[in-house]
Write a protein that holds these residues in place. Structure first.
Motif, PDB file in Angstrom:
ATOM      1  N   ILE A   1       0.950  -1.069  -0.021  1.00 46.31           N
ATOM      2  CA  ILE A   1       0.048   0.109   0.021  1.00 46.31           C
ATOM      3  C   ILE A   1       0.765   1.322  -0.177  1.00 46.31           C
ATOM      4  N   VAL A   2       1.971   1.311   0.820  1.00 47.30           N
ATOM      5  CA  VAL A   2       2.731   2.462   0.785  1.00 47.30           C
ATOM      6  C   VAL A   2       3.577   2.667  -0.583  1.00 47.30           C
ATOM      7  N   GLN A   3       3.906   1.502  -0.828  1.00 45.82           N
ATOM      8  CA  GLN A   3       4.496   1.865  -2.514  1.00 45.82           C
ATOM      9  C   GLN A   3       3.444   1.982  -3.515  1.00 45.82           C
ATOM     10  N   ILE A   4       2.284   1.659  -3.427  1.00 47.05           N
ATOM     11  CA  ILE A   4       1.112   2.117  -4.487  1.00 47.05           C
ATOM     12  C   ILE A   4       1.062   3.635  -4.271  1.00 47.05           C
ATOM     13  N   LEU A   5       1.092   3.963  -2.861  1.00 42.88           N
ATOM     14  CA  LEU A   5       0.623   5.443  -2.592  1.00 42.88           C
ATOM     15  C   LEU A   5       1.729   6.551  -3.112  1.00 42.88           C
ATOM     16  N   SER A   6       3.148   5.884  -2.762  1.00 43.97           N
ATOM     17  CA  SER A   6       4.190   6.618  -3.065  1.00 43.97           C
ATOM     18  C   SER A   6       4.526   6.768  -4.543  1.00 43.97           C
ATOM     19  N   VAL A   7       4.250   5.775  -5.385  1.00 42.82           N
ATOM     20  CA  VAL A   7       4.385   5.802  -6.815  1.00 42.82           C
ATOM     21  C   VAL A   7       3.275   6.775  -7.382  1.00 42.82           C
ATOM     22  N   SER A   8       2.123   6.697  -6.864  1.00 45.13           N
ATOM     23  CA  SER A   8       1.079   7.505  -7.200  1.00 45.13           C
ATOM     24  C   SER A   8       1.354   9.089  -6.867  1.00 45.13           C
ATOM     25  N   ILE A   9       1.846   9.334  -5.931  1.00 46.88           N
ATOM     26  CA  ILE A   9       2.284  10.617  -5.518  1.00 46.88           C
ATOM     27  C   ILE A   9       3.457  11.275  -6.604  1.00 46.88           C
ATOM     28  N   VAL A  10       4.499  10.294  -6.880  1.00 46.53           N
ATOM     29  CA  VAL A  10       5.358  10.768  -7.686  1.00 46.53           C
ATOM     30  C   VAL A  10       4.688  10.999  -9.200  1.00 46.53           C
ATOM     31  N   VAL A  11       3.770  10.186  -9.502  1.00 38.70           N
ATOM     32  CA  VAL A  11       3.344  10.279 -10.842  1.00 38.70           C
ATOM     33  C   VAL A  11       2.505  11.325 -10.980  1.00 38.70           C
ATOM     34  N   ILE A  12       1.750  11.611  -9.894  1.00 42.29           N
ATOM     35  CA  ILE A  12       0.777  12.771  -9.759  1.00 42.29           C
ATOM     36  C   ILE A  12       1.650  14.029  -9.974  1.00 42.29           C
ATOM     37  N   GLY A  13       2.659  14.052  -8.991  1.00 40.51           N
ATOM     38  CA  GLY A  13       3.519  15.331  -8.794  1.00 40.51           C
ATOM     39  C   GLY A  13       4.321  15.385 -10.110  1.00 40.51           C
ATOM     40  N   ARG A  14       4.723  14.554 -10.795  1.00 42.24           N
ATOM     41  CA  ARG A  14       5.243  14.915 -12.087  1.00 42.24           C
ATOM     42  C   ARG A  14       4.400  15.231 -13.146  1.00 42.24           C
ATOM     43  N   GLN A  15       3.354  14.541 -13.454  1.00 43.09           N
ATOM     44  CA  GLN A  15       2.448  15.169 -14.371  1.00 43.09           C
ATOM     45  C   GLN A  15       1.527  16.093 -14.173  1.00 43.09           C
ATOM     46  N   VAL A  16       1.183  16.386 -13.057  1.00 43.06           N
ATOM     47  CA  VAL A  16       0.212  17.644 -12.698  1.00 43.06           C
ATOM     48  C   VAL A  16       0.948  18.825 -12.420  1.00 43.06           C
ATOM     49  N   PHE A  17       2.013  18.665 -11.412  1.00 45.01           N
ATOM     50  CA  PHE A  17       2.598  19.849 -10.781  1.00 45.01           C
ATOM     51  C   PHE A  17       4.031  20.131 -11.429  1.00 45.01           C
TER      52      PHE A  17
ATOM     53  N   THR B   1       8.520  16.431  -8.253  1.00 39.36           N
ATOM     54  CA  THR B   1       8.179  15.436  -7.588  1.00 39.36           C
ATOM     55  C   THR B   1       8.784  15.309  -6.202  1.00 39.36           C
ATOM     56  N   PRO B   2       8.331  14.618  -5.309  1.00 37.74           N
ATOM     57  CA  PRO B   2       8.902  14.634  -3.846  1.00 37.74           C
ATOM     58  C   PRO B   2      10.204  13.982  -3.923  1.00 37.74           C
ATOM     59  N   VAL B   3      11.034  14.404  -3.263  1.00 39.01           N
ATOM     60  CA  VAL B   3      12.585  13.864  -3.113  1.00 39.01           C
ATOM     61  C   VAL B   3      12.468  12.656  -2.486  1.00 39.01           C
ATOM     62  N   TRP B   4      11.377  12.270  -1.520  1.00 42.42           N
ATOM     63  CA  TRP B   4      11.481  11.045  -0.723  1.00 42.42           C
ATOM     64  C   TRP B   4      10.803  10.119  -1.658  1.00 42.42           C
ATOM     65  N   GLY B   5       9.933  10.365  -2.701  1.00 38.05           N
ATOM     66  CA  GLY B   5       9.164   9.382  -3.251  1.00 38.05           C
ATOM     67  C   GLY B   5       9.940   8.153  -3.755  1.00 38.05           C
ATOM     68  N   GLU B   6      10.996   8.211  -4.847  1.00 37.00           N
ATOM     69  CA  GLU B   6      11.312   7.145  -5.356  1.00 37.00           C
ATOM     70  C   GLU B   6      12.302   6.295  -4.471  1.00 37.00           C
ATOM     71  N   GLU B   7      12.846   6.944  -3.322  1.00 41.21           N
ATOM     72  CA  GLU B   7      13.433   6.167  -2.198  1.00 41.21           C
ATOM     73  C   GLU B   7      12.487   5.170  -1.256  1.00 41.21           C
ATOM     74  N   LEU B   8      11.290   6.067  -1.098  1.00 45.44           N
ATOM     75  CA  LEU B   8      10.320   5.404  -0.312  1.00 45.44           C
ATOM     76  C   LEU B   8       9.631   3.975  -1.034  1.00 45.44           C
ATOM     77  N   THR B   9       9.689   4.278  -2.385  1.00 41.91           N
ATOM     78  CA  THR B   9       8.929   3.147  -3.018  1.00 41.91           C
ATOM     79  C   THR B   9      10.066   1.942  -3.361  1.00 41.91           C
ATOM     80  N   LEU B  10      11.209   2.440  -3.301  1.00 46.25           N
ATOM     81  CA  LEU B  10      12.262   1.297  -3.485  1.00 46.25           C
ATOM     82  C   LEU B  10      12.312   0.501  -2.129  1.00 46.25           C
ATOM     83  N   PHE B  11      12.439   1.290  -0.894  1.00 50.50           N
ATOM     84  CA  PHE B  11      12.553   0.844   0.228  1.00 50.50           C
ATOM     85  C   PHE B  11      11.440  -0.495   0.232  1.00 50.50           C
ATOM     86  N   SER B  12      10.185   0.190   0.167  1.00 56.20           N
ATOM     87  CA  SER B  12       8.925  -0.652   0.306  1.00 56.20           C
ATOM     88  C   SER B  12       8.717  -1.993  -0.536  1.00 56.20           C
TER      89      SER B  12
END
Length: 158
Positions: A21-37, A40-51
């Protein structure tokens, strides 16, 4: 002892669900951040990798417990029960050898990365690589249980 192992692996399975769930949420936040805003949050990719790493390796031990891994059973209908038990024992021993190697080299990897930091999460890299020896120890515990049940003559899956 079986109750303790079963409860532990139920907790690990639930932890894997949370990590997914954490992985899905962090990937979603990264994608939305990249495409909409456009940022991307700096922690997004590392949190995804970790989880992903922890969920994958812990999940492998849960699958081993639940006999969820792929197994070749084409010969099981033609071989006597003793031969099947011997082949099961052989596969458990090979998996156990692999798991012990994972523990040894996983601990070396944790030690090697103990001074490195994951810059966005601000934790040591050894926390990421710690998933390897932890999951390998869990695999050894499960394999010991499976070997015990094999010799005890309990009904086992495969």
């Amino acid at each position: 002892m079986k109750k303790i192992i079963d409860r532990t692996f139920t907790a690990i399975e639930n932890l894997c669900k949370i990590l997914m769930i954490v992985q899905i949420l962090s990937v979603s936040i990264v994608v939305i951040g990249r495409q909409v805003f456009g940022r991307t949050p700096v922690w997004g990719e590392e949190l995804t990798l970790f989880s992903m790493v922890w969920a994958s390796l812990l999940g492998a031990s849960v699958l081993l417990k639940n006999d969820g891994h792929i197994a070749v059973t084409v010969l099981d209908t033609y071989l006597p029960k003793k031969a099947i038990k011997a082949l099961d024992l052989l596969s458990y021993l090979f998996l156990g050898f692999y798991a012990v190697i994972m523990v040894i080299y996983g601990l070396k990897l944790v030690e090697l990365t103990g001074l490195n930091m994951m810059p966005a999460l601000k934790i040591k890299s050894s926390w990421l690589y710690g998933a390897m020896p932890v999951s390998a120890v869990l695999m050894v515990i499960i394999l010991l249980e499976k070997i015990y049940l094999l010799f005890k003559g309990k009904d086992y899956k495969f």
